[in-house]
Design an enzyme around this catalytic site. Structure first.
Site, mmCIF file in Angstrom:
data_model
loop_
_atom_site.group_PDB
_atom_site.id
_atom_site.type_symbol
_atom_site.label_atom_id
_atom_site.label_comp_id
_atom_site.label_asym_id
_atom_site.label_seq_id
_atom_site.Cartn_x
_atom_site.Cartn_y
_atom_site.Cartn_z
ATOM 1 C CD GLU A 151 -3.827 -4.674 1.698
ATOM 2 O OE1 GLU A 151 -2.842 -5.392 2.009
ATOM 3 O OE2 GLU A 151 -3.733 -3.611 1.039
ATOM 4 C CG ASP B 163 -5.811 -1.509 -0.005
ATOM 5 O OD1 ASP B 163 -5.914 -2.750 -0.019
ATOM 6 O OD2 ASP B 163 -4.816 -0.915 0.445
ATOM 7 C CG ASP C 60 0.615 1.130 -5.078
ATOM 8 O OD1 ASP C 60 0.907 1.086 -3.868
ATOM 9 O OD2 ASP C 60 0.826 0.179 -5.859
#
Length: 288
Positions: free
Chosen positions: A178, A176, A87
């Site tokens: 987090e 994403d 990534d």
């Protein structure tokens, strides 16, 4: 670049790229390969414990995980039926996809957007370049639940590279979600508010694309910020972040991970990952 907040627009400069470094268990500093140009001190990542946040837009997949959970630098044993992936974000700039392909990487995720205020300026080279070399690739969105709604961010993502097509080479978009690199770990939300925000994003993404988005997270963040909510596991592929020799404990609701980000210091460039299956399973996820 500008940031939308409460109906107003404030100037926001394009974030600078910076070197990412960390200390392994053996005490050796490893740095992601970036152009060897001197970077200003203001562009450096904020060490854990510092109060000065990085510039908005500079977040990348695993940035919060690395700061909160650390990097042990342990090697990952080779297992059958795993497919190597990578990534990348603007920190990697123009990526040498040929070198990654030669090293065995067969799939990739590219940062497309963050919040509703940032688009990766290298997205076209990274997203199209990985496709051209032969990889199965997808886009990811760095969530900032404290800035705008999940619905708004899903729309922004789809409108700026996060869409999907049934061509056998396009993975569903990834959320994403987090540790917050800019402030409060859970973005100032209660566990129920966070679950609602994620649900809104996922519902809007599916309405726009017909696909269930992938969730990227760490177990430690999921437990703290969603109360270890178990309601997404039935339909949402899990991309777990854990820099160790195994994926470890998974968040509630998932019996297995689809992908595992096992290091933030790839041998060539970017963060490296293992798909939980052979290459044909990567293609199957792309096809839906």
């Amino acid at each position: 670049m500008s940031v939308q907040r409460s109906g107003t627009t404030v100037p926001h400069p394009e974030p600078k790229r910076y070197r990412r470094s960390r200390t392994t268990a053996a005490g050796t500093l490893l740095a992601v390969l970036l152009p060897a140009t001197a970077l200003p001190a203001s562009a450096a990542p904020t060490p854990a414990g510092d109060t000065e946040p990085p510039p908005r837009g500079s977040a990348y997949l695993g940035m919060g995980v690395l700061r909160h959970d650390g990097q042990d630098g342990l090697p990952v044993p080779t297992r059958a039926a795993q497919t190597e992936g990578v990534d990348v974000s603007s920190h990697q700039g123009n990526v040498d996809w040929s070198a990654l392909w030669s090293s065995g990487v067969r799939w990739s995720y590219v940062k497309a957007t963050e919040g509703t205020y940032y688009k990766n300026p290298y997205f076209a080279q990274q997203y199209n370049g990985s496709y051209t070399i032969g990889m199965v690739r997808g886009a990811y969105h760095f969530a900032t639940p404290d800035t705008t709604s999940g619905t708004a961010q899903a729309d922004y993502f789809v409108d700026n590279g996060g869409g999907w097509s049934r061509d056998g080479k396009t993975l569903p978009g990834a959320l994403d979600i987090e540790w917050n690199p800019y402030g409060a770990a859970c973005y100032g939300k209660t566990t129920s508010q966070m679950v609602t925000w994620i649900r809104d994003f996922l519902a809007r993404y599916k309405a726009r694309t017909g696909r269930n988005a992938v969730i990227y997270t760490s177990t430690s963040w999921w437990k703290q910020c969603t109360g270890n909510y178990s309601g997404f596991g039935a339909n949402t592929p899990l991309w777990i972040a854990r820099y160790s020799t195994t994926p470890g404990e998974l968040p509630a609701g998932w019996e297995f991970q689809t992908m595992w980000q096992y290091t933030s210091s790839g041998p060539i460039v970017g963060d490296h990952n293992k798909f939980n299956g052979a290459y044909d399973r990567v293609v199957a996820l792309a096809n839906g």
